[in-house]
Motif scaffolding. Sequence first.
Motif, PDB file in Angstrom:
ATOM      1  N   GLU A   1      -6.372   2.734  -4.981  1.00 44.44           N
ATOM      2  CA  GLU A   1      -6.467   2.872  -3.527  1.00 44.44           C
ATOM      3  C   GLU A   1      -6.654   4.323  -3.119  1.00 44.44           C
ATOM      4  OE1 GLU A   1      -3.591   2.190   0.354  1.00 44.44           O
ATOM      5  OE2 GLU A   1      -3.144   1.104  -1.487  1.00 44.44           O
TER       6      GLU A   1
ATOM      7  N   SER B   1       0.837  -1.190   0.000  1.00 48.45           N
ATOM      8  CA  SER B   1       0.000   0.000   0.000  1.00 48.45           C
ATOM      9  C   SER B   1       0.874   1.243   0.000  1.00 48.45           C
ATOM     10  CB  SER B   1      -0.937  -0.007   1.204  1.00 48.45           C
ATOM     11  OG  SER B   1      -0.176   0.044   2.388  1.00 48.45           O
TER      12      SER B   1
ATOM     13  N   SER C   1      -2.768  -0.136  -8.970  1.00 45.52           N
ATOM     14  CA  SER C   1      -3.431  -0.502  -7.718  1.00 45.52           C
ATOM     15  C   SER C   1      -3.306   0.625  -6.691  1.00 45.52           C
ATOM     16  CB  SER C   1      -2.874  -1.810  -7.160  1.00 45.52           C
ATOM     17  OG  SER C   1      -1.519  -1.660  -6.791  1.00 45.52           O
TER      18      SER C   1
END
Length: 97
Positions: free
Chosen positions: A91, A2, A87
């Motif tokens: 997010e 992340s 990704s």
Amino acid sequence: ASLPDRAAAVPSSQGVGEPSDNPAEQDLLPFGKRVRDAYFQFGPGFLNFNHGGFGATPKPVRRAMEAFIDRAEAQPTAWFGKLGYRSILDEIRPVLA
């Protein structure tokens, strides 16, 4: 994977941005020499008179950029594939909306 940990990117040992007991100062951003020294990499003797239109990148932003570059360089194919930068964009998009 992340986004980089934003809290880890902020130097806390400098005393910069510590909460104030004065209500009038609680919404103010810290400024001055302490912020310059904690957040920027200006050379000795450099005096920045920039009005804010452009300038040096703060250290926490630079570390985040470098983390993304390191990820891209470590696995370029994955970075440009489904599990890389796309990704991360997926997010962060709802957070920024």
